[in-house]
Design a protein around this motif. Structure first.
Motif, PDB file in Angstrom:
ATOM      1  N   GLY A  87     -30.501 -12.701 -14.844  1.00 18.37           N
ATOM      2  CA  GLY A  87     -31.140 -11.497 -15.821  1.00 18.37           C
ATOM      3  C   GLY A  87     -30.569 -10.250 -15.467  1.00 18.37           C
ATOM      4  N   CYS A  88     -30.158  -9.912 -14.269  1.00 22.47           N
ATOM      5  CA  CYS A  88     -29.390  -8.608 -14.056  1.00 22.47           C
ATOM      6  C   CYS A  88     -28.072  -8.431 -15.025  1.00 22.47           C
ATOM      7  CB  CYS A  88     -28.794  -8.786 -12.490  1.00 22.47           C
ATOM      8  SG  CYS A  88     -28.100  -7.076 -12.169  1.00 22.47           S
ATOM      9  N   GLN A  89     -28.048  -6.986 -15.305  1.00 26.42           N
ATOM     10  CA  GLN A  89     -27.120  -6.766 -16.424  1.00 26.42           C
ATOM     11  C   GLN A  89     -25.950  -5.830 -15.976  1.00 26.42           C
ATOM     12  OE1 GLN A  89     -28.741  -5.267 -20.365  1.00 26.42           O
ATOM     13  NE2 GLN A  89     -29.871  -7.112 -20.404  1.00 26.42           N
ATOM     14  N   PHE A  90     -26.448  -4.971 -15.037  1.00 26.19           N
ATOM     15  CA  PHE A  90     -25.467  -3.881 -14.394  1.00 26.19           C
ATOM     16  C   PHE A  90     -25.674  -3.687 -13.052  1.00 26.19           C
ATOM     17  CE2 PHE A  90     -29.189  -1.551 -15.486  1.00 26.19           C
ATOM     18  CZ  PHE A  90     -29.102  -0.530 -14.620  1.00 26.19           C
ATOM     19  N   LEU A  91     -24.688  -3.326 -12.444  1.00 26.14           N
ATOM     20  CA  LEU A  91     -24.779  -2.854 -10.847  1.00 26.14           C
ATOM     21  C   LEU A  91     -24.234  -1.437 -11.142  1.00 26.14           C
ATOM     22  CD1 LEU A  91     -22.844  -5.693  -8.789  1.00 26.14           C
ATOM     23  CD2 LEU A  91     -25.320  -5.496  -9.522  1.00 26.14           C
ATOM     24  N   LEU A  92     -24.912  -0.409 -10.321  1.00 25.05           N
ATOM     25  CA  LEU A  92     -24.558   1.112  -9.948  1.00 25.05           C
ATOM     26  C   LEU A  92     -24.170   0.858  -8.558  1.00 25.05           C
ATOM     27  CD1 LEU A  92     -24.635   3.845 -10.533  1.00 25.05           C
ATOM     28  CD2 LEU A  92     -26.745   4.094  -9.755  1.00 25.05           C
ATOM     29  N   ILE A  93     -22.764   1.151  -8.181  1.00 25.69           N
ATOM     30  CA  ILE A  93     -22.375   1.087  -7.060  1.00 25.69           C
ATOM     31  C   ILE A  93     -22.246   2.438  -6.363  1.00 25.69           C
ATOM     32  CG2 ILE A  93     -20.091   0.303  -5.633  1.00 25.69           C
ATOM     33  CD1 ILE A  93     -19.382  -1.478  -8.095  1.00 25.69           C
ATOM     34  N   SER A  94     -23.160   2.785  -5.586  1.00 26.28           N
ATOM     35  CA  SER A  94     -23.467   4.258  -4.887  1.00 26.28           C
ATOM     36  C   SER A  94     -22.401   4.437  -3.654  1.00 26.28           C
ATOM     37  CB  SER A  94     -24.891   4.388  -4.836  1.00 26.28           C
ATOM     38  OG  SER A  94     -25.456   3.253  -3.757  1.00 26.28           O
ATOM     39  N   SER A  95     -21.819   3.444  -3.251  1.00 30.24           N
ATOM     40  CA  SER A  95     -21.036   3.751  -1.961  1.00 30.24           C
ATOM     41  C   SER A  95     -19.670   3.122  -2.212  1.00 30.24           C
ATOM     42  CB  SER A  95     -21.950   2.846  -0.814  1.00 30.24           C
ATOM     43  OG  SER A  95     -20.963   3.132   0.477  1.00 30.24           O
ATOM     44  N   GLU A  96     -18.851   3.704  -1.801  1.00 29.56           N
ATOM     45  CA  GLU A  96     -17.438   3.096  -1.695  1.00 29.56           C
ATOM     46  C   GLU A  96     -17.024   2.320  -0.611  1.00 29.56           C
ATOM     47  OE1 GLU A  96     -14.640   6.592  -2.084  1.00 29.56           O
ATOM     48  OE2 GLU A  96     -15.651   7.416  -3.746  1.00 29.56           O
ATOM     49  N   SER A 109     -16.348  -8.660 -10.946  1.00 31.96           N
ATOM     50  CA  SER A 109     -17.252  -9.491 -12.034  1.00 31.96           C
ATOM     51  C   SER A 109     -17.031  -8.969 -13.521  1.00 31.96           C
ATOM     52  CB  SER A 109     -18.646  -8.763 -11.641  1.00 31.96           C
ATOM     53  OG  SER A 109     -19.599  -9.132 -12.303  1.00 31.96           O
ATOM     54  N   GLU A 110     -17.289 -10.187 -14.211  1.00 26.75           N
ATOM     55  CA  GLU A 110     -17.164 -10.077 -15.846  1.00 26.75           C
ATOM     56  C   GLU A 110     -18.447 -10.188 -16.520  1.00 26.75           C
ATOM     57  OE1 GLU A 110     -14.303 -12.987 -16.877  1.00 26.75           O
ATOM     58  OE2 GLU A 110     -12.403 -11.964 -15.662  1.00 26.75           O
ATOM     59  N   GLU A 111     -19.467 -10.642 -15.599  1.00 30.95           N
ATOM     60  CA  GLU A 111     -20.756 -10.891 -16.242  1.00 30.95           C
ATOM     61  C   GLU A 111     -21.710  -9.658 -16.186  1.00 30.95           C
ATOM     62  OE1 GLU A 111     -21.172 -13.567 -18.153  1.00 30.95           O
ATOM     63  OE2 GLU A 111     -19.391 -14.211 -17.579  1.00 30.95           O
ATOM     64  N   LEU A 112     -21.349  -8.667 -15.222  1.00 31.81           N
ATOM     65  CA  LEU A 112     -22.159  -7.592 -15.241  1.00 31.81           C
ATOM     66  C   LEU A 112     -21.335  -6.358 -15.368  1.00 31.81           C
ATOM     67  CD1 LEU A 112     -23.618  -8.573 -11.624  1.00 31.81           C
ATOM     68  CD2 LEU A 112     -24.570  -8.951 -13.876  1.00 31.81           C
ATOM     69  N   GLY A 113     -22.171  -5.243 -16.145  1.00 29.52           N
ATOM     70  CA  GLY A 113     -21.638  -4.015 -16.249  1.00 29.52           C
ATOM     71  C   GLY A 113     -21.551  -3.166 -15.114  1.00 29.52           C
ATOM     72  N   LEU A 114     -20.364  -2.412 -14.829  1.00 35.52           N
ATOM     73  CA  LEU A 114     -20.317  -1.857 -13.595  1.00 35.52           C
ATOM     74  C   LEU A 114     -20.377  -0.275 -13.771  1.00 35.52           C
ATOM     75  CD1 LEU A 114     -17.411  -3.991 -11.822  1.00 35.52           C
ATOM     76  CD2 LEU A 114     -19.623  -4.266 -11.637  1.00 35.52           C
ATOM     77  N   GLY A 115     -20.988   0.572 -12.624  1.00 35.26           N
ATOM     78  CA  GLY A 115     -21.050   1.775 -13.074  1.00 35.26           C
ATOM     79  C   GLY A 115     -20.941   2.623 -11.529  1.00 35.26           C
ATOM     80  N   ILE A 116     -20.497   3.633 -11.432  1.00 31.51           N
ATOM     81  CA  ILE A 116     -20.627   4.610  -9.887  1.00 31.51           C
ATOM     82  C   ILE A 116     -20.961   5.865 -10.427  1.00 31.51           C
ATOM     83  CG2 ILE A 116     -18.783   3.123  -9.109  1.00 31.51           C
ATOM     84  CD1 ILE A 116     -16.775   5.516  -9.583  1.00 31.51           C
ATOM     85  N   PRO A 117     -21.487   6.678  -9.454  1.00 35.10           N
ATOM     86  CA  PRO A 117     -21.950   8.097  -9.608  1.00 35.10           C
ATOM     87  C   PRO A 117     -20.545   9.083  -9.501  1.00 35.10           C
ATOM     88  CG  PRO A 117     -22.985   7.079  -7.852  1.00 35.10           C
ATOM     89  CD  PRO A 117     -21.976   6.064  -8.103  1.00 35.10           C
ATOM     90  N   PRO A 144     -12.518  -0.521 -13.563  1.00 41.11           N
ATOM     91  CA  PRO A 144     -13.125  -1.535 -14.253  1.00 41.11           C
ATOM     92  C   PRO A 144     -14.572  -0.990 -14.500  1.00 41.11           C
ATOM     93  CG  PRO A 144     -13.037  -2.246 -12.399  1.00 41.11           C
ATOM     94  CD  PRO A 144     -12.289  -1.024 -12.088  1.00 41.11           C
ATOM     95  N   PHE A 145     -15.062   0.422 -14.625  1.00 37.59           N
ATOM     96  CA  PHE A 145     -16.254   0.915 -14.885  1.00 37.59           C
ATOM     97  C   PHE A 145     -16.612   1.029 -16.319  1.00 37.59           C
ATOM     98  CE2 PHE A 145     -14.477   2.444 -10.756  1.00 37.59           C
ATOM     99  CZ  PHE A 145     -15.246   1.831  -9.935  1.00 37.59           C
ATOM    100  N   ASP A 146     -18.000   0.575 -16.543  1.00 35.71           N
ATOM    101  CA  ASP A 146     -18.378   0.857 -17.983  1.00 35.71           C
ATOM    102  C   ASP A 146     -19.165   1.972 -18.085  1.00 35.71           C
ATOM    103  OD1 ASP A 146     -18.027  -1.935 -18.783  1.00 35.71           O
ATOM    104  OD2 ASP A 146     -19.103  -2.614 -17.176  1.00 35.71           O
ATOM    105  N   PHE A 147     -19.805   2.487 -16.964  1.00 37.65           N
ATOM    106  CA  PHE A 147     -20.440   4.002 -17.088  1.00 37.65           C
ATOM    107  C   PHE A 147     -20.337   4.511 -15.832  1.00 37.65           C
ATOM    108  CE2 PHE A 147     -23.297   0.957 -15.243  1.00 37.65           C
ATOM    109  CZ  PHE A 147     -24.121   1.675 -14.329  1.00 37.65           C
ATOM    110  N   LEU A 148     -20.499   6.087 -16.095  1.00 35.88           N
ATOM    111  CA  LEU A 148     -20.708   6.798 -14.721  1.00 35.88           C
ATOM    112  C   LEU A 148     -21.950   7.514 -14.977  1.00 35.88           C
ATOM    113  CD1 LEU A 148     -16.994   8.348 -15.323  1.00 35.88           C
ATOM    114  CD2 LEU A 148     -17.807   6.325 -13.958  1.00 35.88           C
ATOM    115  N   LEU A 149     -22.392   7.722 -13.478  1.00 35.28           N
ATOM    116  CA  LEU A 149     -23.758   8.350 -13.327  1.00 35.28           C
ATOM    117  C   LEU A 149     -23.657   9.871 -12.844  1.00 35.28           C
ATOM    118  CD1 LEU A 149     -27.138   8.144 -13.309  1.00 35.28           C
ATOM    119  CD2 LEU A 149     -26.823   7.476 -10.886  1.00 35.28           C
ATOM    120  N   TYR A 150     -24.143  10.804 -13.737  1.00 34.65           N
ATOM    121  CA  TYR A 150     -24.128  12.143 -13.269  1.00 34.65           C
ATOM    122  C   TYR A 150     -25.460  12.488 -12.874  1.00 34.65           C
ATOM    123  CZ  TYR A 150     -23.436  17.135 -13.289  1.00 34.65           C
ATOM    124  OH  TYR A 150     -23.433  18.548 -13.125  1.00 34.65           O
TER     125      TYR A 150
END
Length: 251
Positions: free
Chosen positions: A84-93, A102-110, A127-133
């Protein structure tokens, strides 16, 4: 395209038509922004926001959710998607690069202020869908200066921008939400330890009343970033130029 990426693309767009005839078949409107809450551990928190953001190592079956990934986390993206997870926020390089497959989950980084052009280009090509500011400080109501500061970062990217509110900032009012919508901001991230459930619900309700952002009609002026990551309805229509063949210049 992941389910979450499709959800971002549908922000402000009409939803699928309901079954039936007449007014009952009217389309529901997708919100122009999402409200995402960092989990505070309660079971009912999902009722007041659009999605829950869990810290690494925690999962939930309540509502729609994603996980923040740090360097210590070892995740099975496929298993998370099935859970049921929809996205991952990758907070560390330092996180393993296999998550980028991953093609099933949305990806984002700060992202932060003052990034070099080469890093901006690298993020844009990723391949990031969103960016967190997460700005260091933010106050309501917004001023011209604070809006320009936000715009400096947002205009550097074509991807969806999630704005995380600093602790103690409070919540934006109706006019502030209009301004954020037009920047554009695609999601507001709240820490549910600091925001009351009722206030989070009111914010979500206020966003639900906002009308979609109108196309600006202005061409993109950024020397770095195209409008590829934004909705095509927001791109300015370019007039057709006169294409001359070489023979047209011959008398």
């Amino acid at each position: 395209m992941s389910k979450f990426s499709e959800r971002l693309s549908s922000l402000g767009q009409p939803g699928p038509a309901r079954m039936g005839f007449g007014r009952s078949a009217a389309r529901e409107k997708n919100p122009v922004m999402l409200v995402i809450g960092r989990s505070n551990g309660t079971k009912k928190e999902a009722e007041n926001v659009d999605l829950i953001l869990h810290s690494a190592g925690t999962e939930s079956n309540d509502g729609d959710w994603g996980i923040e990934v740090d360097k210590a986390a070892k995740l099975d993206a496929e298993k998370l998607g099935k859970g049921g997870c929809q996205f991952l926020l990758i907070s560390s390089e330092d996180v393993g690069a296999e998550l980028l497959l991953s093609e099933e989950l949305g990806l984002g980084i700060p992202v932060a202020e003052g990034l070099e052009d080469k890093r901006i280009r690298a993020i844009e090509d990723g391949p990031f869908d969103f960016l967190l500011y997460w700005p260091e400080d933010l106050a309501w109501p917004l001023t011209i200066g604070s809006v320009l500061k936000l715009q400096e970062l947002i205009s550097s990217f074509s991807k969806h921008i999630f704005l995380e509110l600093p602790k103690g900032t409070g919540l934006p009012g109706d006019k502030d939400l209009e301004v954020l919508k037009n920047l554009p901001v695609s999601a507001i991230v709240l820490d549910l330890k600091d925001v009351k459930a009722a206030d989070a619900a009111k914010l979500r309700e206020a966003i639900g009343k906002l009308e979609p952002r109108k196309p600006s009609g202005k061409p993109d002026r950024s020397p770095l970033v195209p409008l590829a990551g934004r909705s095509s309805s927001e791109e300015a229509e370019q007039p057709e130029g006169d294409d001359f063949e070489d023979d047209d210049w011959d008398e």
